[in-house]
Design an enzyme around this catalytic site. Sequence first.
Site, PDB file in Angstrom:
ATOM      1  N   GLU A 147     -10.689  -2.919  -2.395  1.00  0.00           N
ATOM      2  CA  GLU A 147     -10.376  -4.261  -2.919  1.00  0.00           C
ATOM      3  C   GLU A 147     -11.549  -4.876  -3.692  1.00  0.00           C
ATOM      4  O   GLU A 147     -12.105  -5.910  -3.292  1.00  0.00           O
ATOM      5  CB  GLU A 147      -9.946  -5.195  -1.787  1.00  0.00           C
ATOM      6  CG  GLU A 147      -8.591  -4.873  -1.230  1.00  0.00           C
ATOM      7  CD  GLU A 147      -8.043  -5.974  -0.313  1.00  0.00           C
ATOM      8  OE1 GLU A 147      -8.814  -6.851   0.116  1.00  0.00           O
ATOM      9  OE2 GLU A 147      -6.836  -5.952  -0.030  1.00  0.00           O
ATOM     10  N   GLU A 303      -1.845  -1.115   1.813  1.00  0.00           N
ATOM     11  CA  GLU A 303      -2.027  -1.948   3.017  1.00  0.00           C
ATOM     12  C   GLU A 303      -0.934  -2.995   3.089  1.00  0.00           C
ATOM     13  O   GLU A 303      -0.615  -3.643   2.086  1.00  0.00           O
ATOM     14  CB  GLU A 303      -3.349  -2.724   2.962  1.00  0.00           C
ATOM     15  CG  GLU A 303      -4.607  -1.942   3.171  1.00  0.00           C
ATOM     16  CD  GLU A 303      -5.823  -2.866   3.130  1.00  0.00           C
ATOM     17  OE1 GLU A 303      -5.690  -4.071   3.418  1.00  0.00           O
ATOM     18  OE2 GLU A 303      -6.900  -2.372   2.779  1.00  0.00           O
TER      19      GLU A 303
END
Length: 671
Positions: A147, A303
């Site tokens: 991320e 995720e």
Amino acid sequence: MAEPRIRYGGDYNPEQWPPSVWAEDAHLMQEAGVNLVSLGVFAWSWLEPQPGRYDFAWLDQVLDLLHAHGVQVALATATASPPPWLSHLYPESLPVTAEGIRLAPGSRQHYCPQSTAYRNAAAALVRRLAERYGRHPALALWHINNEYGCHVRECFCEQCAAAFRRWLQARYGSLDALNSAWGTAFWSQRYGDWAEILPPCRAPTAGNPSQLLDWRRFCSASLQECFALERAILRELTPGVPATTNFIGFHRPLDYWAWAETVDVVANDSYPDPADPEAHVGAALTHDLMRSLRAGQPWLLMEQAPDYVQWREHNLAKPPGLMRLWSYQALARGADGLMFFQWRASRAGAEQFHSAMLPHGGTETRTWREVRALGRELANLAELAGTRVRGEVAMLYDWESRWALELEGRPSRHLRALEQLRACYTPLYARNIAVDLLRPGAALDGYRLVILPSLFLMREELGPQLARFVAAGGVLLVTCFSGIVDANNQVWAGGSLGSLRALLGLRATEIAPIPLGEQRSIRTADGHAFSCAVWAEVLELEGASAIASYAAGDYAGQAAATRYAYGAGAAYYLGTMLDAGGMQWLLETVRIESGLTPPLTAPNGVEACWRHGPGASYLFLLNHTTGAVEVPLDSPAPDLLGDRVPRRSVRLAPRGVAILRYLPLDHQPAA
Ligand code: GAL
């Protein structure tokens, strides 16, 4: 990654557990149908406990164990959370805020993207990992970093300032060009030496919008350099192994159009809020973006939360069935894999109270039972892998335009790019019309309806491209404050709408925002009444006709929305923000004109999406309501998740899902 099966799994952090637990993990993964884990995402300080001293013994063991249990690995490069020794030895590797504060270590992502110390240490680790595991049979994918830009999207340190200047030199070539692009005649900002140029640090008041836009571009590119550095090492040492990094939906700081060109598969992290009754609409839009980033290529949901998260103010659990429903929603919209954060709930650390596939309570929990049941179901859905969604509507979305629009010093802070996008998307979603997101300038072939939701920054070439599209029979909808600035964030000469003026048959001569909290009434030419708020423009029609007008007030009788017949198509413009009913009316109008029909008549709250493969097409039906519903079908088909006997209608349980398989006519068994 070209596996003919649906990927299923989650982040696996074995370094948090004694080796005695690993065997149980592998066994339970097998039981839950897990076939891919993202391994060691935050394990740097375990892989390299001291500078240059690596310890791979534990990872060797884990990889072998997973392989023995049929679990493949998205091996993380572990560079998202540098070990304490790095910032201890090289304090300048820590990022600096706009106020000049150097952030401390102690959480994660505490690195400056331009830091030489960070980059060198990250590169060395990646090289070691690639050399050691590049040929490991469990390795399916590289998971680079994690991320990017999630917590630290920009750094204002000396190294970044120097890199920004280099980036500007490469972009503009000369100071004259930069001064002109940035409009530095304003407020005496003319630069006479490259060394005078700084990042937009905390200053007395609003900064230069052209400089701020370039800064956003630079910050996205600067983080992308970190990704590219790792990618290049992996490509050199493991050319056959695909690589990705996990995106964060419409994450503002990063231009994922540019990023997506450099990943092999798009991966995304998705955390819709169970407290939001409309969360599935935003999730659908984000999934559509992920599918669109690489032109329809299947993507990976890297995720999602098995249940609750811990980072909102108040964190609701996913009620029974919601995790399954939202998982299938991602699949319906083009994902080929469903993964979670994380496999086993941590006992320690900042995410102690984040849910996991295997909760603190172990296997005697509802979450575990749902996780296991889903894994088993997915094991029977291999035929879906590689099938594709075909969007019928193109919505143009652009990070640069969003950055430019959402700066200080605009007519209103309440005109926001994503809200405008969502306002146009929601009515199409409700009718189950498949939407692709497109980068402005991308080919429009195959689409019948193109929408520009408040595309504030517009390059000159877009106007002629859209004109060709409409002239050839396409339908175009443009919404307020589009075509205002050029790529330098300077207002187009000649007034608003730039090169769209002739195509829309109008000029927007004034921007006249509506007082906050006030609703204005609108009348449509076909007799409906709606309200609008926040934003209004005075439109001077140059051929277009009003399809909706203000019903009262200073602008009574003036056009709020217009239609202009252009060539074989039509171009619509909306100069205000309509209420939900008004947007429904407008999107229905353009949908009908472009000849798009919903896939079936679905009850409210039922989402329907097609995926198409070479041998069959699949209609996903997702019941987002908490009541059972009956969905009539145009033609009977077996449900891969339930009744395999084809019927004329499907009954969906509360939060229920069906996947109907339709064979092409020539493959259908004779009656
Ligand atoms: C993501 C992140 C994970 C974990 C998760 C918690 O943003 O990539 O490492 O922190 O959030 O929801």
